[in-house]
Design an enzyme around this catalytic site. Structure first.
Site, PDB file in Angstrom:
ATOM      1  N   ASP A  78       0.862  -1.174   0.000  1.00  0.00           N
ATOM      2  CA  ASP A  78       0.000   0.000   0.000  1.00  0.00           C
ATOM      3  C   ASP A  78       0.909   1.238   0.000  1.00  0.00           C
ATOM      4  O   ASP A  78       2.133   1.129   0.187  1.00  0.00           O
ATOM      5  CB  ASP A  78      -0.964  -0.012   1.191  1.00  0.00           C
ATOM      6  CG  ASP A  78      -2.165   0.894   0.929  1.00  0.00           C
ATOM      7  OD1 ASP A  78      -2.113   1.699  -0.018  1.00  0.00           O
ATOM      8  OD2 ASP A  78      -3.159   0.810   1.672  1.00  0.00           O
TER       9      ASP A  78
HETATM   10  C1  BGC Z   1      -5.030   3.268   0.160  1.00  0.00           C
HETATM   11  C2  BGC Z   1      -5.162   2.291  -0.981  1.00  0.00           C
HETATM   12  C3  BGC Z   1      -5.074   3.033  -2.302  1.00  0.00           C
HETATM   13  C4  BGC Z   1      -3.766   3.773  -2.357  1.00  0.00           C
HETATM   14  C5  BGC Z   1      -3.574   4.536  -3.646  1.00  0.00           C
HETATM   15  C6  BGC Z   1      -3.817   4.156   0.003  1.00  0.00           C
HETATM   16  O1  BGC Z   1      -3.802   5.184   0.947  1.00  0.00           O
HETATM   17  O2  BGC Z   1      -4.989   2.573   1.389  1.00  0.00           O
HETATM   18  O3  BGC Z   1      -6.369   1.591  -0.860  1.00  0.00           O
HETATM   19  O4  BGC Z   1      -5.212   2.149  -3.372  1.00  0.00           O
HETATM   20  O5  BGC Z   1      -3.728   4.712  -1.286  1.00  0.00           O
HETATM   21  O6  BGC Z   1      -4.420   5.601  -3.738  1.00  0.00           O
END
Ligand code: BGC
Length: 762
Positions: free
Chosen positions: A262
């Site tokens: 993530d």
């Molecule tokens: C989130 C993800 C997301 C990623 C990209 C993160 O903060 O937890 O679910 O895909 O950002 O935007």
């Protein structure tokens, strides 16, 4: 040679030509923050030098092409970039939020929806969606419950697989489709107190029987990517949990795609107090089995302006040189990413046809599907005196009241970035369009759109969030309140639209209460005091505390954040152009004090029906899992099992009759629940094992068939530390809700015919 073998060979040839820095770069993904020129310039330089393999957050085809040209024409090896994006519930055409889509209990619909999302995304040059979110969410305080399918592993698995099929079509490389990236592996939804990013502790029982199944279903459906979780189960953060990502995800589930972290969560391993520094973080993440680092491209230091910089994976060449990481592990990760690029055809055609976006985005057929999806997602919780559907001959004047009734952002919900705000149909507009010339529709917001008490951590990033409270500053609260009450008093019916603003759910949007925020309850009470019947429409991404609302309303319809055509869809449901048929994908609590509250709980000392759980209220939900009314009466009869006893590995055939006893066509979701009476571990009081959404014409009776195979009875036994099938007695219920009473039972015998055979002993 098969295409796969050719791709592998091509990937290996390229791999052999790469420096360690290029390899580390290939598995580094950067946010591209167009609004922050220093960060954007920094990222472009990384792309040019071959130190970035993937970018995220670009949805303009000219921009993807411009950046792609830098990679292909200006970097040493010319390896094309992979573009990722949060395509959560649509790109330009926005569908209901995923929790709403799950409430449709219609996997085929959800597959078509994500197919359209994929087509729009591919048309602007996106190759990969960070979706679906398949985290089970059992605590509605957690803001990200809105992104998933709710509390149940079976419904969650069906939705997970449907979305993967929708995004990917017939598999990776299918034209007009994109790679699916189910997330967040694993257990993110179990954050303590529902607080986003908080600690998670999962028992093996919950991990295996509840949180893992949707991932297993997504892997089985062919997902090309999996994203790890910010949080860790039991002190080991998701990005570096070798047991989970290598042993379980790859070993047990057989996942063959690539695993991404993530955002910034490799660097975060130091924040967790897990890794010593970037080198340690990168070393432990890649050794655990992570293949790509998603990285913000910015370093935040207390009190300082964020500065562009590299992520932790930039230390990988050093880690190899110091012998901390085996180069073969690095090669394996790089090969997976290159292989994907070959399979997507990016080496032959790295660019997107810039004319395609205009021909694809927001097409009428996409918007029509958005309307249908919103109609099927709506859940009717209450309808006293059949106030719904609205009868045009009796209702001549409608007061649409409530701040969200004309709030485009709340109609779309969170996780919409490349939408067309102007073209969003609000509830007010929908009511005006559907009411017809003989019915007047007047509007008063009554109170301002509720705003967050603490600003979102993302608020500074304008491109991420829209302004959710456009009228707040100019709003004359007392005058507007009185105007709304006067309008209610002089109308035949009130459609009161209340709920949550778009930024009240989603990431970093947990809530400590489930109350209707702001002055909305006050408005509801004053409107109800006029004695004009109130139809309450809820826009929200979680269940809300309705204790003060129920007695004051004639009807309650949950519309979620219904998307681009949401207002039209809800108006059509209210006027009965289409009957509601959605069902709750979670147990609706009475108050926040009850959460987490699930239907598939384990019974222990006292049965749940005893009143001994809480001192001041019942321990049952306000509305059970699977609940939802329609405009008519549905009856279930003649539940038949093809056998009263089966063997351990055998499949049971079940049939039931479902009848529409009303004079209009309706939609119903027939649900089948199972309970194992005893075994090597105690099993939940009931668990969803099958469902079917059906349309029933007026008076129609239909026989539905279900099959319950051995997999439906298999579960993880903590006592055995493996998955088991028990010989036992089983209860089956079929009906339109998780509390269904139509019951049958059957026995499962092992081959010796005894319940406790040598192979089956505790
Ligand atoms: C989130 C993800 C997301 C990623 C990209 C993160 O903060 O937890 O679910 O895909 O950002 O935007």
């Amino acid at each position: 040679m098969s295409t796969n073998e050719t791709h592998l060979q091509q990937a290996d040839t390229l791999l052999a030509a790469m420096t360690l820095e290029e390899k580390a770069g290939q598995i580094s993904q950067y946010f591209y923050l167009a609004g922050m020129s220093a960060q954007a310039e920094f990222v472009e330089a990384e792309v040019r030098s071959g130190r970035a393999g993937s970018l995220l957050f670009i949805s303009d085809p000219a921009e993807t092409n411009r950046l792609q040209r830098i990679a292909v024409e200006e970097s040493r090896l010319g390896i094309p970039l992979l573009f990722g994006f949060d395509v959560i519930h649509g790109l330009r055409t926005i569908f209901p939020v995923p929790l709403g889509l799950a409430a449709s209990w219609d996997p085929e619909l959800v597959e078509r929806v994500q197919g359209i999302a994929a087509r729009e995304a591919r048309a602007v040059g996106i190759h990969w969606a960070f979706a679906p979110m398949v985290d089970i969410a059992r605590d509605p305080r957690w803001g990200r419950i809105v992104e998933g399918a709710g509390e149940d592993p079976y419904l969650g698995s069906q939705m997970a697989a449907a979305q993967v099929r929708g995004f990917q079509g017939d598999g990776i490389g299918t034209p007009d489709h994109i790679v699916a990236g189910p997330k967040h592996f694993l257990g993110y939804g179990a954050a303590l107190g529902g607080r986003d990013y908080d600690e998670v502790n999962l028992s093996e029982n919950e991990l295996r029987n509840v949180y893992l199944p949707p991932f297993a279903a997504a892997v089985k459906a062919g997902a090309g990517n999996i994203m790890t979780s910010y949080v860790g189960t039991g002190g080991v953060p998701g990005a570096a949990d070798r047991r989970l990502i290598t042993d379980v995800l790859r070993g047990e589930l057989g996942f063959e795609g690539f695993i991404v972290s993530d955002a910034s969560s490799v660097v975060d391993l130091t924040t967790h107090g897990f890794a010593k520094d970037d080198l340690d973080a990168a070393t432990r993440a890649i050794r655990a089995g992570l293949d790509m680092e998603m990285w913000f491209g910015l370093r935040f230091q207390e009190g300082m302006i964020p500065t562009p910089g590299v992520g932790a994976f930039a230390t990988l060449p050093d880690a190899i040189r110091q012998g901390l990481v085996d180069e073969q592990r690095l090669d394996e990760a790089v090969r997976r990413v290159l292989l994907l690029k070959f399979r997507l055809g990016l080496f032959e055609q790295p660019y997107v046809d810039e004319g395609r976006a205009a021909k694809t985005l927001g097409l009428p057929e996409h918007r029509e599907m958005a309307r249908i999806a919103a109609e099927r997602s709506a859940v009717l919780l209450r309808n006293i005196g059949s106030v719904l559907p609205l009868d045009r001959s009796a209702v001549r004047s409608i007061a649409v009241i409530g701040p969200l009734a004309d709030d485009k952002q709340a109609t779309l919900g969170p996780w919409a970035f490349a939408h067309d705000l102007e073209a969003t149909v609000t509830l007010l507009e929908g009511m005006q369009r559907v009411a017809g010339s003989g019915v007047t529709v007047a509007y008063a917001p009554g109170v301002p759109v509720p705003t967050r008490v603490f600003p979102s951590p993302f608020a500074a990033m304008e491109q991420f969030v829209g302004d959710t409270s456009p009228q707040a500053a100019l709003f004359d609260e007392e005058a507007e309140f009185s105007r709304a009450i006067e309008l209610a008093r002089t109308s035949d019916v009130v459609v009161l639209v209340l709920g949550e603003a778009a930024d009240m759910n989603g990431e970093a949007a947990s809530r400590s209460t489930l109350d209707l925020p702001g002055r909305q309850v006050e408005l509801l009470e004053a409107v109800a005091a006029t004695d004009t019947p109130v139809v309450l429409v809820l826009l929200s991404g979680r269940p809300l505390d309705l204790r003060r609302a129920i007695e004051r309303t004639a009807a309650i319809l949950v519309a979620w954040h219904p998307g681009s055509e949401g207002g039209l869809a809800v108006a059509r449901v209210l006027f009965g152009e289409v009957a509601p048929g959605g069902k709750l994908p979670f147990s609706w609590p009475r108050s926040v004090g009850q959460v987490p509250l699930i239907y598939s709980h384990l019974r222990s000392h006292q049965p749940q029906t005893s009143m001994m759980r809480y001192w001041e209220e019942e321990s049952t939900p306000l509305y059970p899992f699977g609940f939802g009314l329609t405009y008519g009466e549905v009856a279930y009869t003649n539940l038949c099992l093809h056998a009263s006893a089966i063997g351990l590995d055998e499949t049971l055939e079940i049939q039931v009759e479902v009848q529409n006893r009303s004079s209009r066509a309706i939609e119903e979701v027939a649900q089948l629940y199972l309970h194992q009476r005893y075994g090597r571990a105690a099993r939940p009081v009931r668990e969803l094992k099958a469902f079917q959404r059906v349309v029933l014409e007026s008076g129609e009776t239909r026989t539905l068939h279900f099959q319950l195979d051995a997999a439906a009875r298999r579960y993880w036994s903590s006592a055995q530390n493996t998955s088991v099938l028990d010989a036992s007695i089983f209860d089956v219920w079929v009906g339109g809700v998780s509390t269904a009473s139509l019951h049958a039972e059957f026995t499962v015998q092992d081959s010796t015919g005894s319940f406790l055979s040598p192979t089956n002993k505790p």
